[in-house]
Every structure is written in structure tokens, then in C-alpha cells.
Design a protein around this motif. Structure first.
Motif, PDB file in Angstrom:
ATOM      1  N   GLY A 193       0.419  -1.238   0.216  1.00  0.00           N
ATOM      2  CA  GLY A 193      -0.355  -0.114   0.084  1.00  0.00           C
ATOM      3  C   GLY A 193       0.394   1.872  -0.104  1.00  0.00           C
ATOM      4  N   ARG A 211       2.093   4.729  -1.529  1.00  0.00           N
ATOM      5  CA  ARG A 211       1.903   5.802  -2.568  1.00  0.00           C
ATOM      6  C   ARG A 211       2.980   6.400  -2.960  1.00  0.00           C
ATOM      7  NH1 ARG A 211      -1.226   9.975   1.392  1.00  0.00           N
ATOM      8  NH2 ARG A 211      -0.836  11.220  -0.550  1.00  0.00           N
ATOM      9  N   GLN A 250      -2.955   8.763  -4.932  1.00  0.00           N
ATOM     10  CA  GLN A 250      -2.934   8.103  -3.671  1.00  0.00           C
ATOM     11  C   GLN A 250      -1.855   6.848  -3.141  1.00  0.00           C
ATOM     12  OE1 GLN A 250      -3.450  10.039  -0.264  1.00  0.00           O
ATOM     13  NE2 GLN A 250      -3.316  11.824  -2.216  1.00  0.00           N
ATOM     14  N   HIS A 251      -1.694   6.275  -4.273  1.00  0.00           N
ATOM     15  CA  HIS A 251      -1.250   4.833  -4.356  1.00  0.00           C
ATOM     16  C   HIS A 251      -0.250   4.915  -5.135  1.00  0.00           C
ATOM     17  CE1 HIS A 251      -4.497   5.101  -8.250  1.00  0.00           C
ATOM     18  NE2 HIS A 251      -3.110   5.173  -8.358  1.00  0.00           N
TER      19      HIS A 251
END
Ligand SMILES: Cc1ncc(C[n+]2csc(CCOP(=O)(O)OP(=O)(O)O)c2C)c(N)n1
Lengths: 598, 201
Positions: free
Chosen positions: A437, A439, A509-510
Motif C-alpha cells: 500500500g 503511495r 494516493q497509490h
């Protein structure tokens, strides 16, 4: 008079030796100063050779080939050995079927490396024999010998080179190649499947093998790996490799024991030599590997108390430490001449990395760097790099920054990594970032070649080592397939457009990947043509110097203050055209297009 | 006494010092002498300062030439000539191509390219040390390619070195054997122009 010999680089001589020994499979990853070995192998049609995606894979391919009964080799630079260390340590336990040789080239003085590690420590740690040649003739002979030792003692054998051996040409006499047949395959799980129960037994074999090899060198049943020149008994020197050449130059009177095999050490033989001299000195570049062993064996010697742990040695250094002989007198006193400013390497004219780093510099990004030509982005004029550790590290480091700062630094941070480096070990980092996960933003600088090491093909270039067509990894598809949601492609020569895309990607956001694609200016697909050469409109030029600040080797300031364009070096990338605020620089292609229109 | 020569080839990455080093290697092999040529590959080749050492003799050990041990320095660029001038022995010969390539720190305005390099070197040379400056690039262009600077420089030094000129021609031919015959001719022309300019001095 000598007979006519060939004059070969140490690396070319290693290749020749492997060819003469009947090597069947060579799999390597490039790295200065080892690259030319595998490149030279490619000129021998009967040898299968390849660029592996990284050193670990290269060694594993060679292990498989050896298991199948062929003579096999894998070559790498010193830091490549770190990547290959996992299979290395355990193939020491399984031993070989066909001879298996691992060549590792150290870089004392760090001509082209990020550290100065001494690979001899690997031979000691992995418990396998290591030979160290001192010129190209020995490179050839020791390579043949390494294959013999490998099969005779059922062990992989390492050959250690250093930059001065790899990159010096010396005379070599060559021979015809052996017609080596495959050794028939036999399944042997006790020897080859390293699970605890089997490995416990193999470890005993490994220790016994080391003792036997050391003894055989000591009692001369393993010949040609040690030579003793009896000189004065006042001073005895123990040395090997390139240091031996410096010793011969500086201390013609001394007694010298030259080790051709630097692991395991023939301690009994060394003890005899030590007993015959009043003072014993070990001369070895980098770590005190030999010295430490001698001391542990109770042999009284000097070494690193006289010589540095850093850089290359010189005959002068050895003379100063151990002899009354004078160093040669120079015609010019360096201190009396004006100070010579340094000349660090620079990005080439037309280098696609330049535009990308100008964009990063404008963005004031925190850049986790990686290893390749683009590491030069850390220097002037862009200074756009914050950290550079090892191949593939940029991606993991960017993810680490993301997690450490709860993503606070993430919008400002990018990882930059070359195409070859991405496929070497960067992809592992990317999988990890997506999975966990992150960013972070990753820029792949795809110049369609492994540039820094002298233009080797890689899995994304569409060619193999012999330049035959090969499947090309689709980088965009690869990134998407591991779960990257946003993959963008930009042309790094268009600095403004690239900057905007990167700025956008950094906000997401990733994990995002930006592929900056433009071929290296030194390969055929990236090379400019004479009609692409940029020209200057003197009426518009205000001599502001903006174009000179991009530090293109094709642009210099003329005596009259106007930029001068070197038509031989200019690649027509038009970066200068884009930075000129007054439209005074004219793109070669544009003129051609205009001509076509009119 | 057998012949022995220590030759330094100093330049900027991409100027062809490697090829000139190879040429001397071939010549030494033809003379039946031992030879070592130490090259720079990798990072520094990208426009950095590069140096190739050539050592020829009955038996050569170290591939590197120590300060004060070079018989000849062929500098392909002025600053590089000065940077490595201390390698020259007393009584040796330094040949400098009168061309300036600005290093990055100079172009960035962080360092100065020294003025009067050749004058400074000349002022310090004494005791039989010879210094020659020539515009090798102009001669190379005359011969057919700016890339032939290395052969112009070699031609100039051939005037001083005790090696038969025929060997230079043979070695140039060998370097470009096969398809590259036109290159051999052009580089021989460059060699001759270099040799002639010294004769004229
Ligand atoms: C483990 C390891 N292997 C090899 C090298 C040598 N090396 C330095 S940069 C590089 C490859 C660079 O290629 P790429 O990532 O495509 O970037 P480019 O130079 O083309 O810009 C290699 C192989 C190294 N430093 N570390």
C-alpha cells in the motif's frame, strides 16, 4: 625474439581461457570492470552465452549447466557478488558436475563503483578456492586451471580480478580449444538437494575439501599456483595479482612468494618461506585477507601497519615503505603548475536523462536514486538526487520514506531507476510497494539499453547479447500486472510535459509509475543525424547563457560570448532549443520540416 | 640495450586514447618486446578525464606509469596535458594538442580554466625536456576526420621515438584490416600530417 602473440585485455584473456577450456554456457550480468569478459565470449560461436537479468540469475543458470554436465561460467563485478551470494554459498556445498567458474572483478580505487569491497572475503566465507591472475597470460591459464580444479575437487572455483588486471592489455599466447563432452547426468539427491539432513553431510565434505586443496598446493601436487623467487633473505614479500607487479617493479632485490591461489592458503609452504627471511611483509590491496590468515597461523608478518586499506597501490608507495631506492624524478613539479580543475564525467550530448533531471530539479523533488548513467543527475547542474545505494534500491527507499513520514514526504519524493536496473532488482521493490500500500512514485528511465557499462542489451531492448531479435518486456504491462494502477509514459526530452505528468503522479494516493522513454543518444535508434544539428540565430541571441547551463558537451561559450555548437557532438535532442528564452536556437529538424512545407 | 618506452596518452573520454593505446600494443608485439597497455573503461569515459598507459620493454611489470617515469606524454587536450605533466621524466617529450574542452566545473563558473597552460609548462621545462604544442584537430580535419586526432598525435611523436615508421604504418593497417581499408588510409594520412608538422618545426 618472442613469437607473435595476441595483445588481450585481462577480461578478453579470461574469455579466451574459458573458450579453450571448452566452456559451454556463460551467463552474466554486466558490471565494470567485468563486462568485457562476457562480451568477448559472444565472439566465440560455439559457446552459448547470455546477459542474465541479474547476477543471481546468471550464477543459477551456470549452476544448472554444470549440473547437466557442461563447463559453465558466470562473471560479475564485486557488488554483483552480493546479489549472487545466495546461490554461491550453497553451490559450494553441492559441488559440481561440469566445471563451474565464477569470475568476480574488484575495483580498488573505485574507478566505476559505489564501494571498494574485497571479494576475497567471499572465497573465505563460501569456502571455495579462489585464483588471482597477475596479467592476461595468467588470466587465460588460470581460467583453464580453474575448470580443471573445479572438476578434480568437485567445487566451484572463483577467479578474482581487479580493474588493472581486467583493463590492461598484455601479450598472450593462445591455444586451440578442448573438445569438451557433456558429463552424463546422474540424479544424486544426497549431493544436490540441500535440505538440512543432506547439507549437514555436505558441510563435512566442504571442510575436508578445503584442507585437501591447501595441502595439495603446499606439497606441489596442485601445480602452477605458487611461485617463489629467492632474493635477499633480508626481506620476504608475500603477494598476489596486480600487487605482485608493483612489488617486482619496486623491490627487485627482495625474495617474493607469489600466490596464484589466494584461498585456501598453502600455510605449510608459506611457513617455510617465512623461515628463510628476516622480515616478512604481506602486500595486498584492500583488506588484510592473507595477512590475517598468516597471523592466525602464527606466522610473524607485517602488512596493513605499513600499507593502506584504501585504493590502488603503486610501486612508489612500496619503495617508500620498504626500500632506499628512490622514486623517479619528474620533469615538472606539479605544485609549480597552475591548479587543474577536475573533469568529472557528464551526461552525453543528447542524453535523454538530462531533460528528465532538469524536470526533477525544477520540481525540487526528493529523489531516491539508483545506479546507472542517470546517477550523474546527482551532479551539477541538476543536483537532483538525495540518495544512491545499490541497484534496485531506489524503489524500496521511496516506499520506506512514504511509511516513515506517514506519506508526508511522499508528494515530494520520486524514485528514479534505469530500464536495466529496474529489471535487475527494481521489479522486486515495485511488487513490495504495491503489495504494502505504498503511495510512492517511480520513474523508469527507459533508454532502451544498459548504458553505464557500455551498452549491453537487456530484457526490455528486444535484442540478445549477439544482437539477434529477442522478446522485449513490455514495461507498462509489467507494471500494471503487478498492480500499479497509474502508469504514464513521457518523452524526457520534453521537459515541461514530463514535469507536469510527474507532478500529477506524485499527488496520487497509490503507487504510480512514470516511464520516461527515449533511446540513449549513443545507440543507433537514439543517434542524431547531421540535419538534426541545432543552429544559432545570432540576431536573436542575447548571450544570456541559459543554454550553456544545461551543460551539454556540444555547447560551449565562444570567445565572443555566443554559444558555439559542435556539429560533431550535437545529437539534435533540442533540449537547448527548449530552454532558450529568445528562440535563438533553431532545431535542425524544424528547418527541414519548414523546407518540406515550402 | 633493448628499447623501452613509457608512453602516456591523456585526454577526455571519447577522444580515442584507447585506440592509440592498442596501436602501440600492436607495434610492441611486432618488435618482439613485452608490452602492457592500461585502459580506462566505465564511468570516466562519459566525458571525464581519461588516461591510457603504454609500457614497452624487454620485461614490463606494472601496467601503470609512475610520476617521473614517462618518456612521452601525448595530451589530446591542453588541461589534460597539464594535469598529467608530472608523469614526464626529466628529458622526456610532451606533445600537446592545442585544444580546450571545458570541464563542467569551469562551464558552471565554479572553477577557472587556467590561462596560458602551454606557456606555464614551457616556462618550467628545463634540462632537455621537450614540449611541443600543435593543432592536431586541424590536421585531423585535413586528413578527413576530427576523430583522427589520435593518429596525428602519434605521427608527431613518431618523429622522436626510436621505432621504425614502417611499423606504425603496418600497425595502422592491422587496426583497420578488412572492411575498414578507407579508414586505414585516412588515419595514415593523419599520421603523416602529424609527423610532417614536427619536421617543419
Ligand atoms: C549489483 C550490480 N551489478 C552491476 C552493476 C554495474 N552497473 C552499474 S549501472 C548498471 C546498469 C545501468 O543500466 P540502466 O539501469 O539501464 O541505466 P543507464 O546506465 O542505461 O542509464 C550496471 C550494470 C552494479 N553497480 N551493481
Amino acid at each position: 625474439m618472442r613469437d607473435l602473440k595476441e595483445i588481450l585485455l585481462g577480461n578478453e584473456a579470461i574469455a579466451r581461457g574459458a573458450y579453450e577450456a571448452g566452456v559451454k554456457v556463460v551467463s552474466s550480468y554486466p558490471g565494470t570492470p567485468s563486462t568485457e569478459i562476457t562480451q568477448a565470449i559472444a565472439s566465440y560461436d560455439r559457446v552459448y552465452c547470455e546477459w542474465a537479468s541479474n547476477e543471481k540469475v546468471g550464477l543459477e543458470v551456470a549452476i544448472g549447466a554444470s549440473l547437466a554436465g557442461a563447463r559453465a561460467m558466470s562473471c560479475m563485478k564485486h557488488v554483483g557478488m552480493n546479489v549472487a551470494a545466495d546461490p554461491l554459498f550453497t553451490v559450494s556445498y553441492t559441488g559440481v558436475s561440469g566445471g563451474l567458474v565464477v569470475v568476480v572483478a574488484d575495483d580498488p580505487g573505485m574507478h566505476s563503483s559505489q564501494n571498494e569491497q574485497d571479494s576475497r572475503n567471499y572465497a573465505r566465507a563460501a569456502k571455495m578456492p579462489m585464483l588471482e591472475p597477475s596479467d592476461s597470460q595468467e588470466c587465460l591459464e588460470f581460467t583453464k586451471k580453474a575448470f580443471e580444479i573445479s572438476e578434480k575437487y568437485d567445487t566451484p572455483v572463483m577467479i578474482r580480478l581487479s580493474t588493472r588486471i581486467s583493463h590492461s592489455r598484455t601479450l598472450v599466447s593462445t591455444n586451440e580449444p578442448l573438445d569438451q563432452k557433456l558429463i552424463p547426468y546422474e540424479k544424486n539427491m544426497q549431493k544436490n538437494v540441500m535440505m538440512p539432513a543432506m547439507a549437514v553431510k555436505r558441510h563435512i565434505v566442504v571442510e575436508e575439501r578445503q584442507r585437501r586443496i591447501a595441502a595439495d598446493v603446499s606439497n606441489d601436487s596442485l601445480e602452477g599456483l605458487i611461485s617463489i623467487e629467492q632474493g635477499s633473505n633480508e626481506l620476504g614479500i608475500i603477494t598476489s595479482g596486480i600487487a605482485w607487479q608493483y612489488v617486482k617493479e619496486a623491490l627487485p632485490e627482495a625474495s617474493v612468494l607469489k600466490l596464484g591461489m589466494i584461498w585456501p592458503l598453502p600455510i605449510e609452504k608459506i611457513k617455510k618461506f617465512a623461515a628463510g627471511v628476516k622480515r616478512l611483509v604481506v602486500i595486498e590491496e584492500l583488506d588484510p585477507v592473507i595477512e590475517t590468515e598468516l597471523r592466525a597461523a602464527g606466522i610473524n608478518c607485517e602488512g596493513k601497519d605499513l600499507f593502506t586499506l584504501q585504493g590502488e597501490y603503486t610501486p612508489s608507495m612500496i619503495r617508500e615503505a620498504l626500500s632506499d631506492n628512490k622514486n623517479p624524478a619528474s620533469a615538472f613539479d606539479k605544485s609549480a603548475l597552475p591548479l587543474a580543475p577536475g573533469r568529472p564525467p557528464v551526461m552525453c550530448a543528447g542524453c535523454p536523462h538530462k531533460g528528465l533531471f532538469m524536470a526533477l530539479s525544477r520540481l525540487k523533488a526528493v529523489v531516491t536514486g539508483d545506479i546507472g548513467c542517470y546517477t550523474l543527475g546527482a551532479l551539477n547542474p541538476t543536483n537532483a538526487m538525495d540518495v544512491c545505494v545499490c541497484m534496485g534500491a531506489s524503489i524500496g527507499m521511496a516506499h520506506g520514506i512514504d511509511k516513515a513520514t506517514d506519506s508526508e514526504m511522499t508528494e515530494k519524493t520520486v524514485a528514479v531507476i534505469g530500464d536495466s536496473t529496474f529489471l535487475h532488482t527494481g521489479i522486486n521493490g515495485l511488487i513490495n510497494s504495491v503489495y504494502n500500500g505504498s503511495r510512492s512514485t517511480v520513474i523508469i528511465l527507459d533508454n532502451s539499453i544498459t548504458g553505464m557499462t557500455g551498452h549491453q542489451q537487456n530484457p526490455a531492448t528486444g535484442r540478445n547479447i549477439r544482437l539477434d531479435p529477442a522478446p522485449a518486456v513490455d514495461l507498462e504491462a509489467l507494471c500494471r500486472s503487478v498492480g500499479v494502477k497509474s502508469v504514464y509514459t513521457v518523452d524526457p526530452a520534453d521537459t515541461d510535459a514530463s514535469r507536469k505528468v510527474i507532478a500529477q503522479a506524485m499527488k496520487e494516493q497509490h503507487v504510480t509509475v512514470v516511464i520516461a522513454r527515449r533511446p540513449c543518444a549513443l545507440i543507433p535508434t537514439g543517434r542524431g543525424t547531421p540535419d538534426m544539428v541545432v543552429s544559432l540565430d545570432r540576431d536573436k541571441c542575447t548571450r544570456c547563457g541559459a543554454c550553456l547551463r544545461i551543460m551539454c558537451p556540444a555547447l560551449t561559450k565562444g570567445e565572443d560570448g555566443y554559444p558555439q555548437i559542435d556539429p560533431v557532438t550535437c545529437n539534435g535532442c533540442d533540449l537547448c532549443v527548449r530552454v532558450c528564452p529568445f528562440d535563438a536556437l533553431i532545431s535542425g529538424q524544424a528547418t527541414r520540416e519548414e523546407e518540406a512545407k515550402s | 640495450m633493448t628499447k623501452s618506452f613509457n608512453i602516456v596518452l591523456a585526454g577526455v573520454g571519447g577522444q580515442g586514447t584507447l585506440l592509440a593505446g592498442k596501436l602501440f600494443g600492436l607495434i610492441a608485439a611486432k618488435m618482439g618486446l613485452d608490452v602492457k597497455v592500461s585502459e580506462v573503461h566505465g564511468m570516466a569515459q562519459r566525458g571525464g578525464s581519461v588516461i591510457t598507459y603504454v609500457r614497452i620493454g624487454e620485461r614490463v611489470y606494472s601496467p601503470v606509469i609512475e610520476p617521473g617515469a614517462a618518456d612521452f606524454i601525448l595530451a589530446f587536450e591542453e588541461l589534460e596535458g597539464m594535469r598529467w605533466a608530472h608523469l614526464l621524466r626529466r628529458g622526456g617529450t610532451l606533445l600537446i594538442n592545442m585544444r580546450r574542452t571545458m570541464p563542467m566545473p569551469v562551464a558552471m563558473g565554479q572553477a577557472e580554466y587556467p590561462d596560458n597552460i602551454i606557456e606555464s609548462i614551457l616556462a618550467l621545462s628545463e634540462g632537455g625536456t621537450s614540449v611541443y604544442a600543435l593543432d592536431a584537430q586541424k590536421l585531423a580535419e585535413e586528413a578527413g576526420s576530427v576523430k583522427a586526432v589520435n593518429f596525428v598525435m602519434t605521427g608527431a611523436m613518431s618523429h622522436f621515438i626510436d621505432i621504425d615508421k614502417a611499423l606504425f604504418y603496418e600497425a595502422i593497417n592491422d587496426l583497420f584490416s578488412g572492411k575498414k581499408a578507407a579508414l586505414a588510409e585516412m588515419n595514415q594520412r593523419a599520421f603523416d600530417l602529424g609527423s610532417a608538422i614536427i619536421e617543419a618545426k
